[in-house]
Design an enzyme around this catalytic site. Sequence first.
Site, PDB file in Angstrom:
ATOM      1  CB  SER A 153      -0.988  -0.018   1.272  1.00  0.00           C
ATOM      2  OG  SER A 153      -2.030   0.967   1.138  1.00  0.00           O
ATOM      3  CG  ASP A 308      -2.142   4.162  -1.926  1.00  0.00           C
ATOM      4  OD1 ASP A 308      -2.981   4.153  -3.035  1.00  0.00           O
ATOM      5  OD2 ASP A 308      -2.487   3.434  -0.956  1.00  0.00           O
ATOM      6  CG  ASP A 310      -2.659  -0.310  -2.679  1.00  0.00           C
ATOM      7  OD1 ASP A 310      -2.368   0.797  -2.468  1.00  0.00           O
ATOM      8  OD2 ASP A 310      -3.124  -1.446  -2.233  1.00  0.00           O
TER       9      ASP A 310
END
Length: 567
Positions: A153, A308, A310
């Site tokens: 992430s 971000d 992902d």
Amino acid sequence: MSTDNYMDANKEYKRWLENCMEVQPIDKDMIDELKSMSDEAIEDAFYRDLAFGTGGLRGVIGAGTNRMNVYTVAKASQGLADYVIKHFPEGQRRIAVSYDSRIKSDLFASVAAGVFAAKGISVSIYKELMPTPCLSYAVRKLHCSAGIMVTASHNPSKYNGYKVYGADGCQITTEAAAEILAEIEKLDIFEDVKVESYVIGDGLVSFIQDNVYTSFVEEVKKQSVLFGDEIDRNVSIVYSPLNGTGLKPVLRTLKESGYSNITVVKEQELPDGNFTTCPYPNPEIKEAMGLGMEYAAKYNADLFLATDPDCDRVGIAVKDNTGQYVLLSGNETGMLLLDYTCSQRMKHGKMPEDPVMIKTIVTIDMAERIAKKYGVRTVNVLTGFKFIGEQIGVLESQGKENSYIFGFEESYGYLSGSYVRDKDAVDGAFLICEMFAYYKTRGISLLNKLNELYKEYGYCLNALHSYTFEGAVGFDKMQSIMAKFRSGVECFGDKKVEITLDYSTGLDGLPKSDVLKYLLEGNCSVIVRPSGTEPKIKAYISVSAESKEAAVSIEQMLVDALELYFN
């Protein structure tokens, strides 16, 4: 760390050193690291197994049982495969796989696919890196029994991770995680795990077809709440994917929706797991947004947004009345989107029967007051968007899927439709651009609209403070700090604790969770919880006050009192 534990770590280290030279899959970087490890590094890398929970795996990339590497990924994948085999008949065993731009993400995805294939499970994998919401969508679209997303992430570049999804497209439940963990713990990392070589398209492993991705984009575009209202789509937008997966889906969705005046931050355009211009690629962090804000100023953009790595979180910055760019918090953006969605639905008669908004318990309480104004019911869930996804599933099981109109969490995660069961920054970016253009067309800035909301509902400040505790010593320290909080807190500064809620026992019908919430006098609160994915304790402070200045002063007093517990 005790001597006994260190000796166990040293013993396991020697076993890895022997086996990694002989057993496939071999990662030369990891072998080189093993050979050069100091005693301190050995202790930290081998003092425990990398934790597997509802968030799957997440850790520092490297050699060791407490690291993300081909062996820990393969072991977790075999545990997941064994779980799928137990719960699904042979003809229904299929796992979807996606990955982001992080270091070794493609390698870890390939290893996982090889493990699933070795167990006779069909694998559908994206042919290039794709966002987390695209993985959630593929699980449901392809009727998979599970899915994995290789990502850490928004963590720094030294991390990678492995999110696991159930057949509903939602991150796995606590119960499923416990079952998968039990399967993992049965395995010896070297003797019991098999990775099969494969050729994509020739056997059990195949690419996810482009029509699945196209279908995802079409579902995002359906989330518009304009209902025929006119907007100026020529607003100037600067966008950064923060060297992650968002570039193609975000640009495609926006351009197909008529937004053509888009400038991409060149240094952050292409996938790069080193994140050289944003070492902490998190849109919550001002430093990660800095370069994009410079671009916005250079091009005099109306709006800057960043997703971000992902692409499940999105942050934004807008100009104030002096021309300076101001970052909005996840709570502020979420409240604006909620109010915009509700007002548009009411205006056009598109509000469903028994409309529902879902948020996490650490997300701003003011959202409930906004929802109530429009007759929207609020459902509060534990921290983590998976719990929002689960509640969408509950509505679906009741035949009320269309009742869900919006869900968000303070950490910049938003979702306006039920087509996926996780936060979606493609959807978030699309809705933010639409909302921004709608208001700008009518001469209203987002900051003015936000101030209108504060004027109507009262000023509310929500702030997140994180405290990091790395390694084995840090892990023990976190346990000690949570125990200290549980021993009893009477006040934070001059704010008396009126009610203490300990979610570890299971409250309000929610699953047990290591979360403490202190309700303070003056409609303020403090929430403390260990992160499920990082070596951190997170503290959420909520302050209601007559003005922003008063709220900031109270928040600082609460922070000073809170930090005494971390010393």
